[in-house]
Design a protein around this motif. Structure first.
Motif, PDB file in Angstrom:
ATOM      1  N   ASP A   1      -0.279  10.063 -20.288  1.00  0.00           N
ATOM      2  CA  ASP A   1       0.308  11.106 -21.132  1.00  0.00           C
ATOM      3  C   ASP A   1       1.352  10.529 -22.093  1.00  0.00           C
ATOM      4  O   ASP A   1       2.182  11.260 -22.621  1.00  0.00           O
ATOM      5  CB  ASP A   1       0.929  12.217 -20.272  1.00  0.00           C
TER       6      ASP A   1
ATOM      7  N   ASP B   1      -1.251  19.479 -28.176  1.00  0.00           N
ATOM      8  CA  ASP B   1      -1.466  18.211 -27.471  1.00  0.00           C
ATOM      9  C   ASP B   1      -1.901  18.395 -26.023  1.00  0.00           C
ATOM     10  O   ASP B   1      -1.987  17.429 -25.258  1.00  0.00           O
ATOM     11  CB  ASP B   1      -0.200  17.339 -27.537  1.00  0.00           C
TER      12      ASP B   1
ATOM     13  N   THR C   1      -5.700  11.306 -27.777  1.00  0.00           N
ATOM     14  CA  THR C   1      -6.523  12.401 -28.293  1.00  0.00           C
ATOM     15  C   THR C   1      -7.252  13.076 -27.130  1.00  0.00           C
ATOM     16  O   THR C   1      -7.080  12.700 -25.970  1.00  0.00           O
ATOM     17  CB  THR C   1      -7.520  11.891 -29.362  1.00  0.00           C
ATOM     18  N   ASN C   2      -8.048  14.093 -27.462  1.00  0.00           N
ATOM     19  CA  ASN C   2      -8.884  14.759 -26.457  1.00  0.00           C
ATOM     20  C   ASN C   2     -10.335  14.388 -26.771  1.00  0.00           C
ATOM     21  O   ASN C   2     -10.868  14.768 -27.812  1.00  0.00           O
ATOM     22  CB  ASN C   2      -8.665  16.271 -26.560  1.00  0.00           C
ATOM     23  N   ASN C   3     -10.963  13.608 -25.874  1.00  0.00           N
ATOM     24  CA  ASN C   3     -12.315  13.109 -26.135  1.00  0.00           C
ATOM     25  C   ASN C   3     -13.406  14.057 -25.637  1.00  0.00           C
ATOM     26  O   ASN C   3     -14.537  13.645 -25.399  1.00  0.00           O
ATOM     27  CB  ASN C   3     -12.502  11.698 -25.562  1.00  0.00           C
TER      28      ASN C   3
ATOM     29  N   GLY D   1      -4.295  18.697 -22.943  1.00  0.00           N
ATOM     30  CA  GLY D   1      -5.619  18.117 -22.674  1.00  0.00           C
ATOM     31  C   GLY D   1      -5.857  16.809 -23.409  1.00  0.00           C
ATOM     32  O   GLY D   1      -6.971  16.308 -23.423  1.00  0.00           O
ATOM     33  N   LYS D   2      -4.794  16.246 -24.006  1.00  0.00           N
ATOM     34  CA  LYS D   2      -4.947  14.956 -24.700  1.00  0.00           C
ATOM     35  C   LYS D   2      -4.382  13.829 -23.842  1.00  0.00           C
ATOM     36  O   LYS D   2      -3.375  13.998 -23.163  1.00  0.00           O
ATOM     37  CB  LYS D   2      -4.222  14.983 -26.050  1.00  0.00           C
TER      38      LYS D   2
ATOM     39  N   THR E   1      -8.255  21.864 -28.346  1.00  0.00           N
ATOM     40  CA  THR E   1      -7.635  20.617 -28.810  1.00  0.00           C
ATOM     41  C   THR E   1      -8.604  19.454 -28.910  1.00  0.00           C
ATOM     42  O   THR E   1      -8.189  18.312 -29.135  1.00  0.00           O
ATOM     43  CB  THR E   1      -6.480  20.191 -27.858  1.00  0.00           C
ATOM     44  N   VAL E   2      -9.900  19.729 -28.757  1.00  0.00           N
ATOM     45  CA  VAL E   2     -10.860  18.612 -28.788  1.00  0.00           C
ATOM     46  C   VAL E   2     -10.789  17.909 -30.142  1.00  0.00           C
ATOM     47  O   VAL E   2     -10.547  18.528 -31.174  1.00  0.00           O
ATOM     48  CB  VAL E   2     -12.299  19.105 -28.481  1.00  0.00           C
ATOM     49  N   ASP E   3     -10.981  16.586 -30.128  1.00  0.00           N
ATOM     50  CA  ASP E   3     -10.906  15.767 -31.339  1.00  0.00           C
ATOM     51  C   ASP E   3     -11.839  16.339 -32.422  1.00  0.00           C
ATOM     52  O   ASP E   3     -13.047  16.477 -32.216  1.00  0.00           O
ATOM     53  CB  ASP E   3     -11.324  14.340 -30.993  1.00  0.00           C
TER      54      ASP E   3
ATOM     55  N   PHE F   1      -6.543  23.524 -19.181  1.00  0.00           N
ATOM     56  CA  PHE F   1      -6.853  22.173 -18.700  1.00  0.00           C
ATOM     57  C   PHE F   1      -6.189  21.947 -17.343  1.00  0.00           C
ATOM     58  O   PHE F   1      -5.037  22.336 -17.141  1.00  0.00           O
ATOM     59  CB  PHE F   1      -6.351  21.115 -19.683  1.00  0.00           C
TER      60      PHE F   1
ATOM     61  N   SER G   1     -13.045  22.871 -26.872  1.00  0.00           N
ATOM     62  CA  SER G   1     -11.749  23.355 -26.391  1.00  0.00           C
ATOM     63  C   SER G   1     -10.817  23.421 -27.602  1.00  0.00           C
ATOM     64  O   SER G   1     -11.121  22.836 -28.639  1.00  0.00           O
ATOM     65  CB  SER G   1     -11.176  22.411 -25.334  1.00  0.00           C
TER      66      SER G   1
END
Ligand code: HEC
Ligand code: HEC
Length: 375
Positions: free
Chosen positions: A130, A278, A251-253, A280-281, A321-323, A264, A319
């Protein structure tokens, strides 16, 4: 006559004094009085084409500091019940990670996250999944008092070290300090960690023109660095020291489906900085030494590289925050080619795995300088 005897007497007297001084000095092994602070600067290897190692001006690396840091890293004296050292969860033969989903601390307490390999850390701007830590000395302060790791108050830890037969002199040699503090412990460990440099994988040797890899290597590399696999956009090949994007860092992959940022299971970076954007990243991890660092991801959810590749092959889960680039590319594939995921064939998956493994460095995990010091 009297004068000559007197002269002899004086010579004899002087001789006795001379020998007594000699005896006193030879008995005083490394006493306080004859200590001279003279650390030997460490010479780092400089792999060709790498960015210069970012040194820490507040913590110059010396051979004495490294020796001390190495001893501390492997020493369970830093845990409440003398059972856990840094190396319990960061094993040299596993590229300084461990082989369990989450690591066991004192009393068999399970942590929440997968242990991270310790490689080329000097080139990392942020530490932890994190990214909550900025420097190696700052990071090294955390595991000792943490309950599910080493569970020891720093005051007790430094007291134990101060009373030890060897540590006080090692601290003097490394830092010219008689009083052992947690900051000095952390600095010494950081110096040892700075030396954990891995640069002899097949990939490195290929870049240096030393080997001619198999066709599978080149097929895998092509998938990795093109839209076909789209790995390069986070695992930057140009950032050869880590194979991780040095600018975005985290990032969130797209591994988890979530309709709300708070859904999350692990909020990751967002839990630290409080930003919904940010949640879930996680830190984009190094792809070096994957041959030794299973299981994978922040929660160790994947036991094998096949599992990792299969998950990316399915395409990103949606989601908040997904990239974004991942989603844009997946939607583009769906519109133009009729598949949301990567749609890699069995051969392509095997080639990608072959390429990923080419970034592993056996000489690093076998390096005698990185093992537990012999007492
Ligand atoms: C009980 C197991 C355990 C022990 C003991 C432990 N670690 Fe870790 N280490 C972990 C885990 C798990 C993570 C990832 C934690 C997270 O991201 O929240 C980690 C992360 C790290 C990182 C960050 C690496 C990166 O790439 O960001 C460093 C550096 C590190 N540990 C060094 C140490 C040092 C030094 C010690 C001893 C003082 C130590 N660890 C003790 C389990 C452990
Ligand atoms: C959008 C950025 C992004 C893309 C694209 C991406 N990754 Fe990742 N990768 C990450 C992040 C972030 C993590 C850590 C996620 C976590 O722990 O939950 C990760 C984790 C991994 C891991 C686990 C490493 C470890 O030590 O646990 C592997 C292996 C990996 N990626 C390989 C790949 C491959 C192969 C591709 C291409 C098919 C790829 N990645 C594409 C960002 C990305």
């Amino acid at each position: 006559m009297r004068f000559r005897i007197g002269n002899k007497g004086i010579s004899f007297f002087l001789l006795i004094i001379f020998f007594s001084i000699l005896i006193v000095f030879s008995c005083k092994k490394e006493s306080d009085d004859n200590f001279v602070f003279n650390p030997t600067p460490h010479l780092f290897p400089k792999p060709t084409d790498w960015r210069a190692i970012p040194l820490d001006a507040n913590n110059p690396v010396s051979e004495e500091g490294i020796a001390l840091g190495r001893k501390l890293f492997f020493d369970p004296i830093l845990s409440s019940d003398f059972t856990i050292s840094c190396a319990s969860c960061h094993k040299p033969e596993l590229s300084f990670s461990d082989d369990t989903r989450t690591s066991k601390g004192v009393d068999g307490q399970l942590g929440k996250r997968n242990s991270m390999p310790l490689i080329n850390l000097a080139w990392n701007k942020k530490l932890f999944w994190d990214v909550r830590s900025n420097t190696l000395p700052e990071q090294a302060l955390i595991p000792v008092p943490q309950h599910d790791e080493m569970n020891l108050d720093w005051a007790i830890a430094t007291d134990r070290l101060q009373k030890d037969a060897n540590y006080p002199m090692m601290f003097r040699k490394a830092f010219n300090e008689k009083t052992i503090t947690k900051e000095l412990v952390a600095k010494a460990i950081a110096q040892f960690e700075m030396t954990l440099i891995s640069y002899n994988s097949t990939y490195d040797k290929y870049v240096r023109g030393e080997v001619n890899p198999d066709p599978a290597f080149f097929r895998g590399l092509e998938i990795f660095r093109t839209e076909k696999g789209d790995c390069f956009h986070c695992h930057t090949l140009a950032a050869v020291e880590t194979f991780a994007d040095p600018v975005r860092v985290f990032t969130n992959n797209g591994m988890d489906l979530a309709s709300n940022a708070n859904d999350f299971l692990d909020l990751g970076v967002g839990k630290i900085n409080g930003l919904d954007a940010d949640k879930g990243k996680f830190k984009i991890p190094t792809l070096r030494n994957l041959a030794f660092t299973a299981p994978y991801m922040h929660d160790g959810r994947f036991a094998t590289l096949e599992d990792v590749i299969e998950s990316y092959n399915l395409g990103p889960k949606n989601s908040p925050t997904v990239d974004n680039i991942m989603i844009v590319k997946a939607n583009y594939r769906l519109e133009n080619y009729g598949h949301y995921g990567l749609a890699l064939s069995a051969q392509e998956k095997a080639d990608l795995k072959y390429f990923l493994l080419s970034m592993s460095d056996t000489s690093f995990v076998n390096n005698p300088d990185f093992k537990k010091p012999i007492e």
